[in-house]
Design a protein around this motif. Structure first.
Motif, PDB file in Angstrom:
ATOM      1  N   PRO A 156       0.806  -1.242   0.146  1.00  0.00           N
ATOM      2  CA  PRO A 156       0.082  -0.190  -0.081  1.00  0.00           C
ATOM      3  C   PRO A 156       0.660   1.216   0.038  1.00  0.00           C
ATOM      4  O   PRO A 156       0.592   2.340  -0.497  1.00  0.00           O
TER       5      PRO A 156
ATOM      6  N   VAL B  74       6.916   9.493  -5.155  1.00  0.00           N
ATOM      7  CA  VAL B  74       5.937   9.866  -6.192  1.00  0.00           C
ATOM      8  C   VAL B  74       5.768  11.112  -6.217  1.00  0.00           C
ATOM      9  O   VAL B  74       5.770  11.830  -7.346  1.00  0.00           O
TER      10      VAL B  74
ATOM     11  N   ILE C 177      -6.009  15.996  -7.028  1.00  0.00           N
ATOM     12  CA  ILE C 177      -7.239  15.187  -7.163  1.00  0.00           C
ATOM     13  C   ILE C 177      -6.839  13.719  -6.426  1.00  0.00           C
ATOM     14  O   ILE C 177      -5.858  13.376  -6.754  1.00  0.00           O
TER      15      ILE C 177
ATOM     16  N   GLY D 281      -4.739  11.192  -0.525  1.00  0.00           N
ATOM     17  CA  GLY D 281      -4.312   9.966   0.016  1.00  0.00           C
ATOM     18  C   GLY D 281      -2.841  10.268   0.330  1.00  0.00           C
ATOM     19  O   GLY D 281      -2.400  11.168   0.699  1.00  0.00           O
TER      20      GLY D 281
ATOM     21  N   ILE E  34       0.043   9.800  -1.110  1.00  0.00           N
ATOM     22  CA  ILE E  34       0.948  10.662  -2.101  1.00  0.00           C
ATOM     23  C   ILE E  34       0.541  12.017  -2.045  1.00  0.00           C
ATOM     24  O   ILE E  34       1.284  13.022  -2.254  1.00  0.00           O
ATOM     25  N   GLY E  35      -0.960  12.174  -2.410  1.00  0.00           N
ATOM     26  CA  GLY E  35      -1.445  13.428  -2.670  1.00  0.00           C
ATOM     27  C   GLY E  35      -1.129  14.361  -1.393  1.00  0.00           C
ATOM     28  O   GLY E  35      -0.843  15.575  -1.762  1.00  0.00           O
TER      29      GLY E  35
ATOM     30  N   ASP F  51     -11.445  14.849  -3.301  1.00  0.00           N
ATOM     31  CA  ASP F  51     -11.212  13.559  -2.913  1.00  0.00           C
ATOM     32  C   ASP F  51     -12.675  13.075  -2.645  1.00  0.00           C
ATOM     33  O   ASP F  51     -13.537  13.740  -2.212  1.00  0.00           O
TER      34      ASP F  51
ATOM     35  N   TYR G 143     -13.398  10.592  -0.970  1.00  0.00           N
ATOM     36  CA  TYR G 143     -13.515  10.251   0.673  1.00  0.00           C
ATOM     37  C   TYR G 143     -12.786  11.495   1.416  1.00  0.00           C
ATOM     38  O   TYR G 143     -11.742  10.992   1.885  1.00  0.00           O
TER      39      TYR G 143
ATOM     40  N   HIS H 297      -3.719  12.448  -8.148  1.00  0.00           N
ATOM     41  CA  HIS H 297      -3.397  11.172  -7.187  1.00  0.00           C
ATOM     42  C   HIS H 297      -4.370  10.317  -6.667  1.00  0.00           C
ATOM     43  O   HIS H 297      -4.311   9.851  -5.534  1.00  0.00           O
TER      44      HIS H 297
ATOM     45  N   GLU I  25     -15.098   4.587 -12.152  1.00  0.00           N
ATOM     46  CA  GLU I  25     -15.810   5.661 -11.744  1.00  0.00           C
ATOM     47  C   GLU I  25     -14.684   6.723 -12.209  1.00  0.00           C
ATOM     48  O   GLU I  25     -15.113   7.797 -12.862  1.00  0.00           O
ATOM     49  N   THR I  26     -13.294   6.659 -12.066  1.00  0.00           N
ATOM     50  CA  THR I  26     -12.522   7.777 -12.383  1.00  0.00           C
ATOM     51  C   THR I  26     -11.721   7.571 -13.840  1.00  0.00           C
ATOM     52  O   THR I  26     -11.010   8.377 -14.102  1.00  0.00           O
TER      53      THR I  26
ATOM     54  N   MET J 255     -11.557  10.749 -16.154  1.00  0.00           N
ATOM     55  CA  MET J 255     -12.013  11.772 -15.445  1.00  0.00           C
ATOM     56  C   MET J 255     -11.466  13.218 -15.971  1.00  0.00           C
ATOM     57  O   MET J 255     -12.227  14.070 -16.054  1.00  0.00           O
TER      58      MET J 255
ATOM     59  N   THR K 296       0.949  11.153 -12.231  1.00  0.00           N
ATOM     60  CA  THR K 296       1.920  10.265 -11.911  1.00  0.00           C
ATOM     61  C   THR K 296       1.044   9.047 -11.058  1.00  0.00           C
ATOM     62  O   THR K 296       1.559   8.203 -10.598  1.00  0.00           O
TER      63      THR K 296
ATOM     64  N   ARG L 237      -2.195   6.919 -12.871  1.00  0.00           N
ATOM     65  CA  ARG L 237      -2.590   5.900 -13.887  1.00  0.00           C
ATOM     66  C   ARG L 237      -2.963   6.631 -14.977  1.00  0.00           C
ATOM     67  O   ARG L 237      -3.872   7.719 -15.033  1.00  0.00           O
TER      68      ARG L 237
ATOM     69  N   HIS M   2       6.734   5.735 -16.308  1.00  0.00           N
ATOM     70  CA  HIS M   2       6.373   5.198 -14.827  1.00  0.00           C
ATOM     71  C   HIS M   2       7.512   5.092 -13.898  1.00  0.00           C
ATOM     72  O   HIS M   2       7.958   4.088 -13.319  1.00  0.00           O
TER      73      HIS M   2
HETATM   74  P1  NAI Z   1      -4.427   6.430  -1.471  1.00  0.00           P
HETATM   75  O1  NAI Z   1      -5.181   4.965  -1.567  1.00  0.00           O
HETATM   76  O2  NAI Z   1      -3.417   6.636  -0.157  1.00  0.00           O
HETATM   77  O3  NAI Z   1      -4.924   7.847  -1.744  1.00  0.00           O
HETATM   78  C1  NAI Z   1      -5.828   7.847  -2.769  1.00  0.00           C
HETATM   79  C2  NAI Z   1      -6.702   8.827  -2.695  1.00  0.00           C
HETATM   80  O4  NAI Z   1      -7.836   8.906  -3.636  1.00  0.00           O
HETATM   81  C3  NAI Z   1      -7.584   8.653  -1.305  1.00  0.00           C
HETATM   82  O5  NAI Z   1      -7.588   9.730  -0.509  1.00  0.00           O
HETATM   83  C4  NAI Z   1      -8.892   8.262  -1.792  1.00  0.00           C
HETATM   84  O6  NAI Z   1     -10.212   8.602  -0.978  1.00  0.00           O
HETATM   85  C5  NAI Z   1      -9.107   9.117  -3.030  1.00  0.00           C
HETATM   86  N1  NAI Z   1      -9.915   8.478  -4.308  1.00  0.00           N
HETATM   87  C6  NAI Z   1     -10.439   7.542  -4.234  1.00  0.00           C
HETATM   88  N2  NAI Z   1     -11.513   7.133  -5.114  1.00  0.00           N
HETATM   89  C7  NAI Z   1     -11.422   8.389  -5.622  1.00  0.00           C
HETATM   90  C8  NAI Z   1     -12.391   9.311  -6.746  1.00  0.00           C
HETATM   91  N3  NAI Z   1     -13.177   8.344  -7.358  1.00  0.00           N
HETATM   92  N4  NAI Z   1     -11.962  10.465  -6.872  1.00  0.00           N
HETATM   93  C9  NAI Z   1     -11.308  11.171  -6.169  1.00  0.00           C
HETATM   94  N5  NAI Z   1     -10.516  10.596  -5.174  1.00  0.00           N
HETATM   95  C10 NAI Z   1     -10.439   9.379  -5.056  1.00  0.00           C
HETATM   96  O7  NAI Z   1      -3.113   6.021  -2.631  1.00  0.00           O
HETATM   97  P2  NAI Z   1      -1.659   6.623  -2.712  1.00  0.00           P
HETATM   98  O8  NAI Z   1      -0.734   5.553  -2.311  1.00  0.00           O
HETATM   99  O9  NAI Z   1      -1.692   8.104  -2.830  1.00  0.00           O
HETATM  100  O10 NAI Z   1      -1.579   6.449  -4.330  1.00  0.00           O
HETATM  101  C11 NAI Z   1      -2.282   7.164  -5.211  1.00  0.00           C
HETATM  102  C12 NAI Z   1      -2.109   6.589  -6.789  1.00  0.00           C
HETATM  103  O11 NAI Z   1      -0.826   6.763  -7.233  1.00  0.00           O
HETATM  104  C13 NAI Z   1      -2.360   4.945  -6.877  1.00  0.00           C
HETATM  105  O12 NAI Z   1      -3.725   4.624  -6.996  1.00  0.00           O
HETATM  106  C14 NAI Z   1      -1.404   4.525  -7.982  1.00  0.00           C
HETATM  107  O13 NAI Z   1      -2.522   4.442  -9.204  1.00  0.00           O
HETATM  108  C15 NAI Z   1      -0.494   5.884  -8.032  1.00  0.00           C
HETATM  109  N6  NAI Z   1       0.759   5.321  -8.012  1.00  0.00           N
HETATM  110  C16 NAI Z   1       1.773   5.480  -9.104  1.00  0.00           C
HETATM  111  C17 NAI Z   1       3.068   5.294  -8.969  1.00  0.00           C
HETATM  112  C18 NAI Z   1       4.152   5.456 -10.029  1.00  0.00           C
HETATM  113  O14 NAI Z   1       5.284   5.154 -10.061  1.00  0.00           O
HETATM  114  N7  NAI Z   1       3.560   6.471 -11.036  1.00  0.00           N
HETATM  115  C19 NAI Z   1       3.432   4.674  -7.776  1.00  0.00           C
HETATM  116  C20 NAI Z   1       2.521   4.332  -6.824  1.00  0.00           C
HETATM  117  C21 NAI Z   1       1.202   4.856  -6.803  1.00  0.00           C
END
Ligand code: NAI
Length: 344
Positions: free
Chosen positions: A98, A105, A150, A153, A155-156, A174, A176, A200, A206-207, A210, A228, A230, A291
């Motif tokens: 997780p 990032v 956006i 979490g 990273i954001g 966000d 949530y 982020h 859903e997304t 977006m 950064t 998806r 990536h």
């Molecule tokens: P996280 O789970 O800690 O944060 C994601 C945030 O997005 C949460 O606050 C959540 O409430 C929010 N969220 C969920 N659904 C949403 C929606 N429909 N609209 C708006 N916000 C929404 O995840 P973390 O660790 O911050 O990672 C975020 C993303 O970064 C990952 O899903 C992954 O795709 C991407 N990532 C990219 C990397 C890279 O090397 N480029 C490496 C690691 C992650």
């Protein structure tokens, strides 16, 4: 010994995972190929498979692996949009990492943004050719600008802290909202008010897209978009149109929707089949990294350590898997509770 088929191996994966090989009761078979329906047969005889962002873990692959007696799939990444977690429920345990370095990032997002706005990539190329002209290198101050984030979490939130250091005004959307310190707004308001937008949030049904034509219409002229997260979060054709029409000032892309067959590989001697990616890369105001945002020593070591612990927990801890993506309650995004019992 837990035998793990490790798909899509790169030399930096080996370096961080090999230190755990066998001594800790886990033996990795490093395979260069990605996991697909065609390559799933290579997992026969193993207990688990370890995969990355562009491996295919759809229903057909899961059924094949289940048929071979594979008990778990260990994602060595955070995002799991390439996995049919619902289909795996009751058959194969899915675990992920997780958090390994949200700093990696968030800092990469800011690095791309600074490079883009201050034209560092262009200046680097110029001075290497002893071209010391400043023409066309005018940027803008970050101080006082509005950045729309956006997904606040792990990273954001760090990206927000970095932006605060620059004296930027921050808007957050966000699904949530969790942090009382943020100014949360609806997506349309974020689009309308932001000079910079950084994504982020996870890729879900859903997304997906977006950022599409409609969203771009609502944005400020000259907006800088950073992704950064998806690739599928942005409709890349709409992005290209926005760039060509001068609506979008710049784009910084570490991810791309059709990256699976291109990113992480040296394609320098090949004709690029993906015309959309070629067009984007050819734009003077687009920066693409492949990536790479996660790629720091700290992140790689954390990924290896957590993945090994995840794998061992599933096999040795009465089947209670660390960091399991559990479909039991149907909403994986909100299932953040500590699990004290088996998912299935
Ligand atoms: P996280 O789970 O800690 O944060 C994601 C945030 O997005 C949460 O606050 C959540 O409430 C929010 N969220 C969920 N659904 C949403 C929606 N429909 N609209 C708006 N916000 C929404 O995840 P973390 O660790 O911050 O990672 C975020 C993303 O970064 C990952 O899903 C992954 O795709 C991407 N990532 C990219 C990397 C890279 O090397 N480029 C490496 C690691 C992650």
């Amino acid at each position: 010994m837990i035998k793990v088929a490790f798909f899509d191996t790169k030399e930096y994966d080996r370096a961080s995972f090999e230190q755990y090989n066998e001594d800790v009761g886990v033996s990795f078979k490093f395979l260069e190929t990605k996991l697909t329906e065609d390559t799933a047969d290579l997992a026969k005889g193993y207990d688990a498979v370890c995969v990355f962002v562009n491996d295919t873990v759809n229903a057909a692959v899961i059924d094949k692996l289940y048929g071979f007696g594979i008990k778990m799939i260990a994602l060595r990444c955070a995002g799991y949009n390439n996995v049919d977690v619902k289909h795996a429920f009751g058959k194969i345990h899915i675990v992920h990492v997780p958090a390994y370095s949200p700093y990696a990032v968030a800092e990469h997002a800011m690095a791309m943004l600074l490079a883009s706005v201050r034209r560092i990539h262009k200046a680097y190329n110029r001075t290497r050719e002893f071209n010391f002209s400043l023409s066309g290198l005018t940027g803008f101050d970050f101080h006082g600008k509005t950045v729309g984030v956006i997904g606040a979490g792990k990273i954001g939130r760090i990206f927000i802290d970095i932006c605060r250091g620059f004296g930027m005004h921050i808007l957050v959307y966000d699904r949530y909202p969790a942090d009382k310190d943020n100014e949360y707004v609806e997506l349309d308001e974020l689009f309308a008010r932001s000079d910079i937008i950084s994504i982020h949030c996870p890729l879900t049904d859903e997304t997906r897209h977006m950022i599409d034509r409609n969203a771009i219409t609502k944005m400020k002229k000259g907006v800088v978009i950073v992704n950064t997260s998806r690739g599928g979060l942005i409709d890349a054709e709409a992005l290209l149109e926005g760039i060509k029409s001068r609506k979008i000032g710049a784009a910084c892309l570490d991810v791309y929707e059709e990256e699976a067959d291109v990113f992480f590989e040296d394609r320098s001697g090949h004709i690029m089949d993906d015309e959309l990616l070629s067009r984007l890369i050819s734009m003077p105001n687009v920066i693409v990294t492949s990536h790479q945002a996660f790629l720091t020593e700290e992140a790689l070591n954390n990924i290896a350590e957590t993945t090994v612990t995840n794998i061992k927990s599933c096999f040795e801890n009465n089947g209670i898997c660390n960091n399991e993506l559990c479909y039991r309650c149907g909403n994986i995004e909100q299932c953040k509770k500590e699990r004290k019992e088996k998912c299935f």
